[in-house]
Design a protein around this motif. Structure first.
Motif, PDB file in Angstrom:
ATOM      1  N   GLY A   1       7.972 -22.381 -28.690  1.00  0.00           N
ATOM      2  CA  GLY A   1       7.306 -23.574 -28.495  1.00  0.00           C
ATOM      3  C   GLY A   1       8.690 -24.824 -28.540  1.00  0.00           C
ATOM      4  O   GLY A   1       8.554 -25.552 -27.676  1.00  0.00           O
ATOM      5  N   ILE A   2       9.598 -24.430 -29.173  1.00  0.00           N
ATOM      6  CA  ILE A   2      10.907 -25.175 -29.170  1.00  0.00           C
ATOM      7  C   ILE A   2      11.415 -25.067 -27.978  1.00  0.00           C
ATOM      8  O   ILE A   2      11.753 -26.172 -27.302  1.00  0.00           O
ATOM      9  N   GLU A   3      11.585 -23.872 -27.329  1.00  0.00           N
ATOM     10  CA  GLU A   3      12.080 -23.820 -26.105  1.00  0.00           C
ATOM     11  C   GLU A   3      11.522 -24.358 -24.934  1.00  0.00           C
ATOM     12  O   GLU A   3      11.937 -25.162 -24.116  1.00  0.00           O
ATOM     13  N   GLY A   4       9.884 -24.336 -25.198  1.00  0.00           N
ATOM     14  CA  GLY A   4       9.032 -25.162 -24.164  1.00  0.00           C
ATOM     15  C   GLY A   4       9.359 -26.589 -24.212  1.00  0.00           C
ATOM     16  O   GLY A   4       9.598 -27.382 -23.119  1.00  0.00           O
TER      17      GLY A   4
ATOM     18  N   ASP B   1       4.629 -31.444 -26.075  1.00  0.00           N
ATOM     19  CA  ASP B   1       4.474 -31.159 -27.796  1.00  0.00           C
ATOM     20  C   ASP B   1       4.264 -29.656 -27.672  1.00  0.00           C
ATOM     21  O   ASP B   1       3.976 -28.946 -26.629  1.00  0.00           O
ATOM     22  N   TYR B   2       4.031 -29.285 -28.690  1.00  0.00           N
ATOM     23  CA  TYR B   2       3.730 -27.566 -29.059  1.00  0.00           C
ATOM     24  C   TYR B   2       2.711 -27.725 -30.179  1.00  0.00           C
ATOM     25  O   TYR B   2       2.907 -28.566 -31.141  1.00  0.00           O
ATOM     26  N   ILE B   3       1.797 -26.805 -30.206  1.00  0.00           N
ATOM     27  CA  ILE B   3       0.948 -26.549 -31.295  1.00  0.00           C
ATOM     28  C   ILE B   3       0.999 -25.005 -31.907  1.00  0.00           C
ATOM     29  O   ILE B   3       0.867 -24.182 -30.909  1.00  0.00           O
TER      30      ILE B   3
ATOM     31  N   GLU C   1       1.175 -33.851 -18.453  1.00  0.00           N
ATOM     32  CA  GLU C   1       1.999 -33.337 -19.516  1.00  0.00           C
ATOM     33  C   GLU C   1       1.538 -32.107 -19.876  1.00  0.00           C
ATOM     34  O   GLU C   1       0.220 -31.654 -19.730  1.00  0.00           O
ATOM     35  N   VAL C   2       2.409 -31.337 -20.596  1.00  0.00           N
ATOM     36  CA  VAL C   2       2.057 -29.841 -20.979  1.00  0.00           C
ATOM     37  C   VAL C   2       2.276 -29.780 -22.571  1.00  0.00           C
ATOM     38  O   VAL C   2       3.484 -30.278 -23.258  1.00  0.00           O
ATOM     39  N   ILE C   3       1.155 -29.054 -23.307  1.00  0.00           N
ATOM     40  CA  ILE C   3       1.351 -28.921 -24.714  1.00  0.00           C
ATOM     41  C   ILE C   3       1.409 -27.346 -24.755  1.00  0.00           C
ATOM     42  O   ILE C   3       0.340 -26.581 -24.330  1.00  0.00           O
ATOM     43  N   MET C   4       2.394 -26.828 -25.407  1.00  0.00           N
ATOM     44  CA  MET C   4       2.442 -25.564 -25.495  1.00  0.00           C
ATOM     45  C   MET C   4       1.767 -24.918 -26.724  1.00  0.00           C
ATOM     46  O   MET C   4       1.770 -25.620 -27.580  1.00  0.00           O
ATOM     47  N   LEU C   5       1.088 -23.725 -26.526  1.00  0.00           N
ATOM     48  CA  LEU C   5       0.282 -23.248 -27.621  1.00  0.00           C
ATOM     49  C   LEU C   5       0.944 -21.904 -27.949  1.00  0.00           C
ATOM     50  O   LEU C   5       1.471 -21.199 -27.249  1.00  0.00           O
ATOM     51  N   THR C   6       1.318 -21.848 -29.489  1.00  0.00           N
ATOM     52  CA  THR C   6       2.254 -20.508 -29.779  1.00  0.00           C
ATOM     53  C   THR C   6       1.576 -20.106 -30.796  1.00  0.00           C
ATOM     54  O   THR C   6       0.780 -20.693 -31.772  1.00  0.00           O
ATOM     55  N   GLY C   7       1.779 -18.571 -30.907  1.00  0.00           N
ATOM     56  CA  GLY C   7       1.201 -17.836 -32.135  1.00  0.00           C
ATOM     57  C   GLY C   7       2.310 -18.084 -33.306  1.00  0.00           C
ATOM     58  O   GLY C   7       3.267 -18.732 -33.088  1.00  0.00           O
ATOM     59  N   HIS C   8       1.862 -17.410 -34.428  1.00  0.00           N
ATOM     60  CA  HIS C   8       2.645 -17.511 -35.580  1.00  0.00           C
ATOM     61  C   HIS C   8       4.049 -17.070 -35.403  1.00  0.00           C
ATOM     62  O   HIS C   8       4.964 -17.947 -35.921  1.00  0.00           O
ATOM     63  N   GLY C   9       4.412 -15.985 -34.929  1.00  0.00           N
ATOM     64  CA  GLY C   9       5.593 -15.503 -34.838  1.00  0.00           C
ATOM     65  C   GLY C   9       6.488 -16.033 -33.458  1.00  0.00           C
ATOM     66  O   GLY C   9       7.615 -15.791 -33.296  1.00  0.00           O
ATOM     67  N   SER C  10       5.767 -17.120 -32.983  1.00  0.00           N
ATOM     68  CA  SER C  10       6.534 -17.606 -31.702  1.00  0.00           C
ATOM     69  C   SER C  10       6.765 -19.012 -31.563  1.00  0.00           C
ATOM     70  O   SER C  10       6.886 -19.824 -30.765  1.00  0.00           O
ATOM     71  N   MET C  11       7.205 -19.586 -32.933  1.00  0.00           N
ATOM     72  CA  MET C  11       7.408 -21.115 -32.780  1.00  0.00           C
ATOM     73  C   MET C  11       8.684 -21.369 -32.043  1.00  0.00           C
ATOM     74  O   MET C  11       9.017 -22.420 -31.473  1.00  0.00           O
ATOM     75  N   GLN C  12       9.704 -20.408 -31.981  1.00  0.00           N
ATOM     76  CA  GLN C  12      10.993 -20.540 -31.130  1.00  0.00           C
ATOM     77  C   GLN C  12      10.529 -20.806 -29.814  1.00  0.00           C
ATOM     78  O   GLN C  12      11.092 -21.469 -29.114  1.00  0.00           O
TER      79      GLN C  12
ATOM     80  N   ASP D   1      -9.126 -31.256 -34.117  1.00  0.00           N
ATOM     81  CA  ASP D   1      -8.959 -32.646 -34.129  1.00  0.00           C
ATOM     82  C   ASP D   1      -7.512 -33.086 -34.105  1.00  0.00           C
ATOM     83  O   ASP D   1      -7.197 -33.925 -33.143  1.00  0.00           O
ATOM     84  N   ASP D   2      -6.622 -31.989 -34.547  1.00  0.00           N
ATOM     85  CA  ASP D   2      -5.252 -32.134 -34.369  1.00  0.00           C
ATOM     86  C   ASP D   2      -5.087 -32.023 -32.677  1.00  0.00           C
ATOM     87  O   ASP D   2      -4.131 -32.588 -32.218  1.00  0.00           O
ATOM     88  N   LEU D   3      -5.538 -30.810 -32.008  1.00  0.00           N
ATOM     89  CA  LEU D   3      -5.277 -30.805 -30.740  1.00  0.00           C
ATOM     90  C   LEU D   3      -5.614 -31.932 -30.008  1.00  0.00           C
ATOM     91  O   LEU D   3      -4.946 -32.313 -29.035  1.00  0.00           O
ATOM     92  N   LEU D   4      -7.022 -32.508 -30.288  1.00  0.00           N
ATOM     93  CA  LEU D   4      -7.263 -33.751 -29.617  1.00  0.00           C
ATOM     94  C   LEU D   4      -6.417 -34.976 -29.915  1.00  0.00           C
ATOM     95  O   LEU D   4      -6.243 -35.572 -28.909  1.00  0.00           O
ATOM     96  N   THR D   5      -5.806 -35.036 -30.921  1.00  0.00           N
ATOM     97  CA  THR D   5      -5.089 -36.131 -31.210  1.00  0.00           C
ATOM     98  C   THR D   5      -3.649 -36.119 -30.391  1.00  0.00           C
ATOM     99  O   THR D   5      -3.144 -36.922 -29.494  1.00  0.00           O
ATOM    100  N   ARG D   6      -3.100 -34.894 -29.876  1.00  0.00           N
ATOM    101  CA  ARG D   6      -2.092 -34.381 -29.348  1.00  0.00           C
ATOM    102  C   ARG D   6      -2.262 -34.591 -28.029  1.00  0.00           C
ATOM    103  O   ARG D   6      -1.610 -34.982 -27.147  1.00  0.00           O
ATOM    104  N   ILE D   7      -3.338 -34.187 -27.476  1.00  0.00           N
ATOM    105  CA  ILE D   7      -3.964 -34.424 -26.103  1.00  0.00           C
ATOM    106  C   ILE D   7      -3.888 -35.812 -25.594  1.00  0.00           C
ATOM    107  O   ILE D   7      -3.471 -36.391 -24.772  1.00  0.00           O
ATOM    108  N   ARG D   8      -4.623 -36.785 -26.707  1.00  0.00           N
ATOM    109  CA  ARG D   8      -4.618 -38.187 -26.228  1.00  0.00           C
ATOM    110  C   ARG D   8      -3.322 -38.712 -26.120  1.00  0.00           C
ATOM    111  O   ARG D   8      -3.134 -39.566 -25.248  1.00  0.00           O
ATOM    112  N   ALA D   9      -2.233 -38.384 -26.889  1.00  0.00           N
ATOM    113  CA  ALA D   9      -0.934 -38.894 -27.137  1.00  0.00           C
ATOM    114  C   ALA D   9      -0.099 -38.549 -25.846  1.00  0.00           C
ATOM    115  O   ALA D   9       0.534 -39.297 -25.245  1.00  0.00           O
ATOM    116  N   ALA D  10      -0.305 -37.324 -25.345  1.00  0.00           N
ATOM    117  CA  ALA D  10       0.304 -36.797 -24.134  1.00  0.00           C
ATOM    118  C   ALA D  10      -0.398 -37.340 -23.188  1.00  0.00           C
ATOM    119  O   ALA D  10       0.523 -37.975 -22.098  1.00  0.00           O
ATOM    120  N   ARG D  11      -1.627 -37.937 -22.762  1.00  0.00           N
ATOM    121  CA  ARG D  11      -2.099 -38.675 -21.814  1.00  0.00           C
ATOM    122  C   ARG D  11      -1.639 -39.954 -21.933  1.00  0.00           C
ATOM    123  O   ARG D  11      -1.183 -40.621 -20.754  1.00  0.00           O
TER     124      ARG D  11
END
Length: 132
Positions: free
Chosen positions: A90-93, A100-102, A77-88, A109-119
């Motif tokens: 993340g959606i493309e990903g 998911d994307y963050i 599973e892949v979680i995309m990391l995006t900066g402020h100006g690149s939310m688009q 803690d938010d990242l860890l929650t997403r990692i657990r859900a992805a696994r």
């Protein structure tokens, strides 16, 4: 349940050190890669549960890396990391198969929650395929 193994891919060395230290303190096994090419090579050699993948990197972009991961390493599973100006981005990903994307900055803690859900999602998908 075995510990989660994560590969963090980002071209910022300080960010890689920080995220590795913070996730390791939360009982996550963390490997790092500084480029998309390095990440793909690592995935050929080792099994990981989740890839945390920065969208913007020199050379092979996060989106290009994601496309290769989806072709070659379907279990990951892949979680995309995006900066402020690149939310688009993340959606493309997400449209290309990211789980998911963050947005940066984020809480660990938010990242860890997403990692657990992805696994967990990957495990359910594997079970369905094995029972089909």
């Amino acid at each position: 349940m075995p510990r989660i193994r994560v590969l963090v891919v980002d071209d910022e060395p300080d960010f890689l050190k920080l995220i590795k230290r913070r996730l390791s303190k939360r009982n996550v096994d963390v490997d790092v890669a500084a480029s998309g090419e390095e990440a793909l090579h690592f995935l050929e050699e080792a099994r990981v549960d989740v890839v945390i993948l920065d969208v913007r990197m020199p050379g092979m972009s996060g989106i290009e890396t994601l496309k290769e991961i989806r072709k070659r390493f379907r279990e990951v599973e892949v979680i995309m990391l995006t900066g402020h100006g690149s939310m688009q981005s993340g959606i493309e990903g997400m449209n290309l198969g990211a789980y998911d994307y963050i947005l940066k900055p984020f809480s660990i803690d938010d990242l860890l929650t997403r990692i657990r859900a992805a696994r967990e999602h990957a495990g359910l998908r594997r079970e369905r395929r094995e029972n089909a």
